[in-house]
Scaffold this motif. Structure first.
Motif, PDB file in Angstrom:
ATOM      1  N   UNK A 435       0.827  -1.205   0.000  1.00  0.00           N
ATOM      2  CA  UNK A 435       0.000   0.000   0.000  1.00  0.00           C
ATOM      3  C   UNK A 435       0.861   1.254   0.000  1.00  0.00           C
ATOM      4  N   UNK A 436       1.952   1.241   0.759  1.00  0.00           N
ATOM      5  CA  UNK A 436       2.749   2.463   0.826  1.00  0.00           C
ATOM      6  C   UNK A 436       3.469   2.730  -0.490  1.00  0.00           C
ATOM      7  N   UNK A 437       4.003   1.694  -1.136  1.00  0.00           N
ATOM      8  CA  UNK A 437       4.648   1.903  -2.428  1.00  0.00           C
ATOM      9  C   UNK A 437       3.686   2.546  -3.420  1.00  0.00           C
ATOM     10  N   UNK A 438       2.461   2.041  -3.427  1.00  0.00           N
ATOM     11  CA  UNK A 438       1.455   2.590  -4.333  1.00  0.00           C
ATOM     12  C   UNK A 438       1.104   4.027  -3.943  1.00  0.00           C
ATOM     13  N   UNK A 439       0.843   4.250  -2.669  1.00  0.00           N
ATOM     14  CA  UNK A 439       0.454   5.580  -2.212  1.00  0.00           C
ATOM     15  C   UNK A 439       1.578   6.582  -2.403  1.00  0.00           C
ATOM     16  N   UNK A 440       2.812   6.144  -2.225  1.00  0.00           N
ATOM     17  CA  UNK A 440       3.949   7.034  -2.407  1.00  0.00           C
ATOM     18  C   UNK A 440       3.968   7.583  -3.828  1.00  0.00           C
ATOM     19  N   UNK A 441       3.849   6.698  -4.798  1.00  0.00           N
ATOM     20  CA  UNK A 441       3.841   7.137  -6.191  1.00  0.00           C
ATOM     21  C   UNK A 441       2.573   7.933  -6.490  1.00  0.00           C
ATOM     22  N   UNK A 442       1.448   7.492  -5.934  1.00  0.00           N
ATOM     23  CA  UNK A 442       0.160   8.119  -6.232  1.00  0.00           C
ATOM     24  C   UNK A 442       0.102   9.562  -5.732  1.00  0.00           C
ATOM     25  N   UNK A 443       0.538   9.785  -4.494  1.00  0.00           N
ATOM     26  CA  UNK A 443       0.399  11.113  -3.900  1.00  0.00           C
ATOM     27  C   UNK A 443       1.548  12.055  -4.237  1.00  0.00           C
ATOM     28  N   UNK A 444       2.758  11.509  -4.359  1.00  0.00           N
ATOM     29  CA  UNK A 444       3.914  12.388  -4.471  1.00  0.00           C
ATOM     30  C   UNK A 444       4.412  12.595  -5.896  1.00  0.00           C
ATOM     31  N   UNK A 445       3.961  11.787  -6.853  1.00  0.00           N
ATOM     32  CA  UNK A 445       4.542  11.871  -8.201  1.00  0.00           C
ATOM     33  C   UNK A 445       4.322  13.236  -8.842  1.00  0.00           C
ATOM     34  N   UNK A 446       3.131  13.826  -8.652  1.00  0.00           N
ATOM     35  CA  UNK A 446       2.877  15.146  -9.251  1.00  0.00           C
ATOM     36  C   UNK A 446       3.769  16.206  -8.624  1.00  0.00           C
ATOM     37  N   UNK A 447       4.018  16.103  -7.304  1.00  0.00           N
ATOM     38  CA  UNK A 447       4.912  17.058  -6.646  1.00  0.00           C
ATOM     39  C   UNK A 447       6.350  16.866  -7.126  1.00  0.00           C
ATOM     40  N   UNK A 448       6.768  15.620  -7.318  1.00  0.00           N
ATOM     41  CA  UNK A 448       8.110  15.367  -7.850  1.00  0.00           C
ATOM     42  C   UNK A 448       8.256  15.946  -9.253  1.00  0.00           C
ATOM     43  N   UNK A 449       7.197  15.850 -10.070  1.00  0.00           N
ATOM     44  CA  UNK A 449       7.257  16.399 -11.423  1.00  0.00           C
ATOM     45  C   UNK A 449       7.476  17.907 -11.386  1.00  0.00           C
ATOM     46  N   UNK A 450       6.654  18.615 -10.596  1.00  0.00           N
ATOM     47  CA  UNK A 450       6.764  20.072 -10.533  1.00  0.00           C
ATOM     48  C   UNK A 450       8.109  20.489  -9.933  1.00  0.00           C
ATOM     49  N   UNK A 451       8.573  19.752  -8.931  1.00  0.00           N
ATOM     50  CA  UNK A 451       9.796  20.142  -8.231  1.00  0.00           C
ATOM     51  C   UNK A 451      11.052  19.872  -9.047  1.00  0.00           C
ATOM     52  N   UNK A 487       4.368  27.190  -7.798  1.00  0.00           N
ATOM     53  CA  UNK A 487       3.491  26.149  -8.340  1.00  0.00           C
ATOM     54  C   UNK A 487       3.597  24.860  -7.525  1.00  0.00           C
ATOM     55  N   UNK A 488       4.797  24.541  -7.042  1.00  0.00           N
ATOM     56  CA  UNK A 488       4.948  23.379  -6.163  1.00  0.00           C
ATOM     57  C   UNK A 488       4.172  23.602  -4.875  1.00  0.00           C
ATOM     58  N   UNK A 489       4.197  24.830  -4.371  1.00  0.00           N
ATOM     59  CA  UNK A 489       3.431  25.155  -3.165  1.00  0.00           C
ATOM     60  C   UNK A 489       1.942  24.958  -3.406  1.00  0.00           C
ATOM     61  N   UNK A 490       1.457  25.431  -4.563  1.00  0.00           N
ATOM     62  CA  UNK A 490       0.037  25.269  -4.912  1.00  0.00           C
ATOM     63  C   UNK A 490      -0.342  23.795  -4.986  1.00  0.00           C
ATOM     64  N   UNK A 491       0.506  23.006  -5.652  1.00  0.00           N
ATOM     65  CA  UNK A 491       0.242  21.567  -5.782  1.00  0.00           C
ATOM     66  C   UNK A 491       0.205  20.904  -4.412  1.00  0.00           C
ATOM     67  N   UNK A 492       1.164  21.255  -3.555  1.00  0.00           N
ATOM     68  CA  UNK A 492       1.244  20.653  -2.223  1.00  0.00           C
ATOM     69  C   UNK A 492       0.035  21.018  -1.382  1.00  0.00           C
ATOM     70  N   UNK A 493      -0.373  22.279  -1.407  1.00  0.00           N
ATOM     71  CA  UNK A 493      -1.507  22.723  -0.593  1.00  0.00           C
ATOM     72  C   UNK A 493      -2.783  22.020  -1.031  1.00  0.00           C
TER      73      UNK A 493
END
Length: 789
Positions: A435-451, A487-493
C-alpha cells in the motif's frame, strides 16, 4: 442465545470462565503481576506544575499500581497477585483470549478425519454468522471505562488534554493504545515544527518590501518593457514580463533565505522525532509488558487462514504447516507484477495530467488572446493562465488519486491474501509495503514532477523540447520568471489539504450516517427493547485493517511535511491542526460509532517505523534539491556575490541578468516594434561566436547548486547521525527496570519452587513415607529431588 427485537437475528453470548482464561493465558504467555514495583519513580519533571492544565484526573491516568510481571503459569496460580479472579484479567485480555479460541475452534471434520474446518472468520465469510464482536460497556454507567473514555478523551473540547493511554490500552488493547500514543507524540512534535515554519513564513512577509527582483518585474520601465518569448507554439503570443508581478510577490513568501534554514531544521527535527519516539515506545513496551512480545507472536499465533490453506507439513523441532517454495515464489512473482502494473498505471495518469496541462495552457492563452501584447492578461484580479492551469490540473490529479486509491485497496488485500502470510504481523507488514509503495507514487509523483522536472528540459527558442516528440506539438512546460516554487506550493496545498479534509469528512460523517440509517427502525422502539448487543450490532465494524488505514493516512501526511517542506513552511501548521482534530475524531469513532474491536497486542508501530526512517533520509535529499533547483535562491546568491561589485552587493539588475535574448523577425506589438524576445536561461545572445550556448554564469550556478546539495546533505546527515548516537533508544531507567524484573522473576520462581518442595517433603514425612533424598552433584545443594520408595 437471545432473539433480537426484529425476530430474525439471534445473538449468542460467549462467556469464558476462570479455568478457560487461566489455561489460555498460560498458552499465550500473558504477563500478569507477581510483585509491586519497588524501584523509586524519578520520572517527575522539574516545574511539573506547568503541565497541570493539560493533565487528566489521577484515577483516569493511573487506575492501577505499578507491578513487576511475569508470564502466567496455570500451575503456579498462587505465585501471582490474584485478588479477584473476575477482574484479574483486564477486558482487553479477556476478549483477546476468547477470540483466539474462536479463531482456532474446529466446527466441521470430514469422515476420513483428514480435513477440518476451523475458525470464526470462516463462519463469517460463508454467512453462518453475520458478525462477531466484544460488547461495549454500557455508556450510561458513569463508572464504566467507555464512559470515562468518552468524557475525557473523545470530546473535542478535550483537545488540549493528554490522552488516557493506560485506559485505552485496558479497554481496547495494546495495538490501539500504541497507535494513539504515536499519534499523540507526533502531534506534540509537530508543534515545534509548526512554530518554526510560521516564523519563517512571517520572515518572508516582513521582508516583502526588500524583494528587489519582484520590484523589477512589476516596474513598468523594466518588466513592462521586457517582451518574453511565447510559452507555447502557435496559440501563445509574446507577453510582457510585468504580467507575472503577482506570482513573483507570492513566491517570495516561501522562497527566501529562511527557506534554507527551515529545510535544515526539518532534517534535524525528523531525526529528533524518530529518536524520541523510540524512547517513548521503549517505555511503553516495558509499562505494557511488551518487551518480549514479537517472538511470542511469531511462534505462537499463526493465522487461521495459513493453517487452513497450508495442508503440507514438515517435521522439525515443531510440527507445523508450511507453503512449498515453488508455490511461494509463484505467488510472490504474481504479487510483484501486480504492484508494478498499478504503479505504471499511476505514472500513465500523471503523464496524462501533464499533457492536460500543456493543452489547457495553450487553450487559455488562445482564449485570452485579445491583443498582441496581452495574451497573458489576468483572468481575475490575480489569476493568470499558468495559475489557472496549475490549480485545475492539481484538482484533477487529486480526483485521480482518490479514484485509484479506492481501486487499488481491494487489489492490495487480494494479492496479500494470495501470498498466505504466516502470522498476523507478517500479513500486516506485507500489506503495508504494498500500500505504501502505491500511495507514495500516487500522492507524491505530481509534486516530484513540478519540483524536479518542470522547466528543466525546455530547450530554447528555435530548439524547443517536446513531449512525445516534435510531432505531438506539446512543448515541455516552462517555469515563471519567478521560478516553479510557487506552483509546487500550490500543488502541495491542494493535494495535502484536500486529502486531510476529505479524510476527516469520510472518517466522521460516513460512519455516523451509516449508523443513523441502520438504527432507524430501532429508534421507534423503547430503550428496554433495544438491547446492548443489538445496539453494538448496529454499529460499524472496525475491521482487522482499521488501524492500517489510520497509520497510512498519517504517514502520507508525514511525507508531505518532510519531503517538500522547503516549498511550504506552513505545511507543519496545517498538519498540526489536522492532527488535533484527527485524535478526537478517531477517539469519537471508536467509542460511539464502531463496534468494540477485538483486542490485539503490538510492541511497536511495526513496518511503519522503517518507512518513516526511509522518508526521513529521503527528505534531506529532496529538500536540498528543491532549494538548489526549484528555488531561485542559488542563482540570486551567485549573482549577488560573483557578478556584483563588492561595493554594491544588492539584487538590482538580477532580472535582466537572468533572462537570455532571442532574435526574432520584425513584429509590431501595438505601437512598439520589437526585434528581440527574452526567455529564462543563461545563454549567449545572437551574434556571439557561441550563439545560444550556455554561458559561463550557467556553469557557475550549476556548480554552486551541486556544492550546496553536497554541503547541506553532509551537514544534516552528520547532525542526524550524531543526534541518533547521542540519544539512546531505551532510557536508562527503563533498561534498569527490565533487568530488575528479569532478576526478580528468576529469584521469586526459584524461591517459590523451593518452598513448594519443602511443603511437599513435609507432607510426605507426615504420611510416614520412606524417602531417599537424591542429591545431584552438578546442581546446587539446595536443589534436592526426592524419590518415594
Amino acid at each position: 442465545m437471545f432473539e433480537s427485537e426484529d425476530g430474525k437475528t439471534y445473538f449468542v453470548k460467549i462467556h469464558a470462565p476462570w479455568e478457560v482464561l487461566a489455561t489460555y493465558a498460560d498458552v499465550l504467555k500473558i504477563k500478569v503481576p507477581f510483585k509491586a514495583n519497588d524501584i523509586p519513580d524519578n520520572s517527575q519533571m522539574p516545574m511539573n506544575w506547568l503541565a497541570t492544565p493539560f493533565r487528566l484526573p489521577e484515577h483516569i491516568m493511573h487506575p492501577e499500581p505499578d507491578y513487576f510481571t511475569a508470564s502466567f503459569d496455570n500451575s503456579k496460580c498462587d505465585f501471582f497477585l490474584i485478588d479477584n479472579k473476575d477482574t484479574f484479567f483486564p477486558p482487553s485480555t479477556r476478549n483477546r483470549i476468547v477470540y483466539y479460541i474462536l479463531s482456532r475452534c474446529s466446527y466441521f471434520r470430514d469422515e476420513c478425519g483428514d480435513k477440518d474446518k476451523k475458525g470464526i472468520k470462516r463462519l463469517l465469510n460463508n454467512g453462518t454468522y453475520t458478525a462477531a464482536f466484544p460488547l461495549h460497556d454500557v455508556n450510561a454507567n458513569c463508572e464504566s471505562d467507555r464512559y470515562n473514555l468518552y468524557k475525557y478523551w473523545a470530546r473535542f473540547f478535550c483537545f488540549f488534554k493528554e490522552q488516557p493511554l493506560n485506559l485505552i490500552r485496558k479497554y481496547y488493547g495494546e495495538k490501539i493504545g500504541i497507535y494513539f500514543a504515536w499519534l499523540g507524540f507526533y502531534t506534540e512534535m509537530l508543534l515545534f515544527a509548526a512554530v518554526v515554519g510560521t516564523i519563517c513564513f512571517i520572515y518572508g512577509f516582513l521582508t516583502y518590501d526588500d524583494n528587489e527582483w519582484s520590484k523589477e518585474i512589476c516596474d513598468e520601465k523594466i518588466g513592462g518593457n521586457i517582451v518574453m518569448c511565447p510559452l507555447c507554439d502557435k496559440k501563445c503570443g509574446y507577453w510582457k514580463l510585468n504580467t507575472t508581478c503577482n506570482s513573483s510577490w507570492q513566491s517570495h513568501l516561501f522562497d527566501n533565505v529562511a527557506t534554507v534554514f527551515f529545510a535544515i531544521f526539518m532534517g534535524i527535527w525528523v531525526t529528533l522525532f524518530l529518536e524520541f519516539w523510540k524512547r517513548r515506545q521503549a517505555r511503553l513496551e516495558y509499562e505494557w509488558d511488551l518487551v518480549d512480545f514479537e517472538e511470542e507472536q511469531q511462534q505462537l499465533q499463526l493465522r487461521p487462514e495459513y493453517e487452513t490453506k497450508c495442508t503440507n507439513r514438515k517435521l522439525n523441532r515443531i510440527t507445523q504447516p508450511y507453503l512449498p517454495i515453488t508455490s511461494k515464489c509463484a505467488r510472490m512473482c504474481l504479487s510483484g507484477a501486480t504492484v508494478l502494473f498499478w504503479i505504471s498505471l499511476i505514472i500513465a495518469c500523471i503523464i496524462g495530467v501533464i499533457a492536460y496541462r500543456l493543452a489547457v495552457y495553450a487553450a487559455f492563452a488562445s482564449i485570452m488572446k485579445d491583443s498582441p501584447t496581452s495574451n497573458l492578461q489576468v483572468v481575475g484580479p490575480y489569476i493568470t493562465p499558468q495559475l489557472a492551469t496549475s490549480v485545475t490540473a492539481s484538482c484533477i490529479n487529486f480526483i485521480i488519486i482518490m479514484i485509484l486509491n479506492l481501486m487499488y485497496e481491494r487489489v492490495a488485500i487480494w494479492i496479500t491474501d494470495m501470498e498466505i502470510p504466516k502470522t498476523h504481523l507478517e500479513y500486516e507488514n506485507k500489506l503495508t509495503v504494498k500500500m505504501f509503495l502505491f500511495q507514495f507514487v500516487n500522492y507524491y509523483s505530481s509534486c516530484f514532477y513540478v519540483a524536479f522536472f518542470k522547466g528543466k528540459f525546455v530547450g530554447h527558442p528555435g530548439n524547443y523540447a517536446y513531449m512525445f516528440g516534435s510531432l505531438s506539438k506539446l512543448r515541455n512546460e516552462e517555469c515563471d520568471p519567478g521560478g516553479c516554487l510557487i506552483e509546487l506550493t500550490t500543488q502541495l496545498v491542494i493535494v495535502m489539504t484536500g486529502k486531510q479534509v476529505w479524510g476527516n469528512i469520510q472518517e466522521a460523517l460516513v460512519p455516523w450516517l451509516m449508523n443513523w440509517w441502520g438504527s432507524r427502525k430501532a429508534r421507534n422502539h423503547p430503550e428496554s427493547l433495544y438491547s446492548r448487543w443489538e445496539q453494538d450490532h448496529d454499529l460499524q465494524g472496525f475491521g482487522q485493517l482499521g488501524l492500517f488505514y489510520e497509520y497510512l493516512e498519517m504517514v502520507i501526511q508525514f511525507g508531505f511535511i518532510t519531503l517538500f517542506v522547503a516549498s511550504f513552511p506552513l505545511a507543519p501548521l496545517l498538519a498540526l491542526i489536522n492532527n488535533i482534530i484527527e485524535v478526537r475524531v478517531d477517539s469519537w469513532k471508536l467509542t460511539t460509532q464502531f463496534r468494540r474491536p477485538v483486542a490485539a497486542k503490538a510492541h511497536s508501530i511495526g513496518a511503519w517505523e522503517e518507512i518513516l526512517s526511509g522518508i526521513a533520509i529521503l527528505s534531506v535529499v529532496t529538500n536540498a534539491f528543491i532549494v538548489a533547483f526549484t528555488s531561485d535562491m542559488i542563482p540570486r546568491l551567485v549573482y549577488m556575490y560573483a557578478y556584483q561589485p563588492d561595493s554594491q552587493r544588492n539584487m538590482k539588475g538580477y532580472i535582466n541578468d537572468s533572462l537570455s535574448v532571442f532574435n526574432i523577425s520584425r513584429i509590431q506589438l501595438t505601437t512598439l516594434w520589437i526585434f528581440l524576445c527574452r526567455y529564462r536561461d543563461y545563454r549567449y545572445p545572437p551574434g556571439h561566436e557561441k550563439e545560444y550556448e550556455h554561458t559561463m554564469q550557467f556553469w557557475h550556478i550549476l556548480a554552486a547548486k551541486l556544492a550546496f546539495i553536497i554541503i547541506m546533505e553532509h551537514v544534516v546527515f552528520s547532525v542526524k547521525f550524531f543526534v541518533a548516537w547521542m540519544i539512546p533508544d531505551v532510557p536508562s531507567d527503563v533498561r534498569a527496570r527490565v533487568k530488575r524484573e528479569r532478576y526478580l522473576v528468576q529469584e521469586y520462581l526459584h524461591n517459590y519452587e523451593v518452598e513448594k518442595l519443602k511443603v511437599q517433603l513435609s507432607l510426605n514425612s507426615s504420611n510416614d513415607c520412606t524417602c531417599t533424598p537424591m542429591i545431584y552433584p552438578s546442581l546446587p545443594q539446595h536443589e534436592v529431588l526426592s524419590e518415594c520408595l
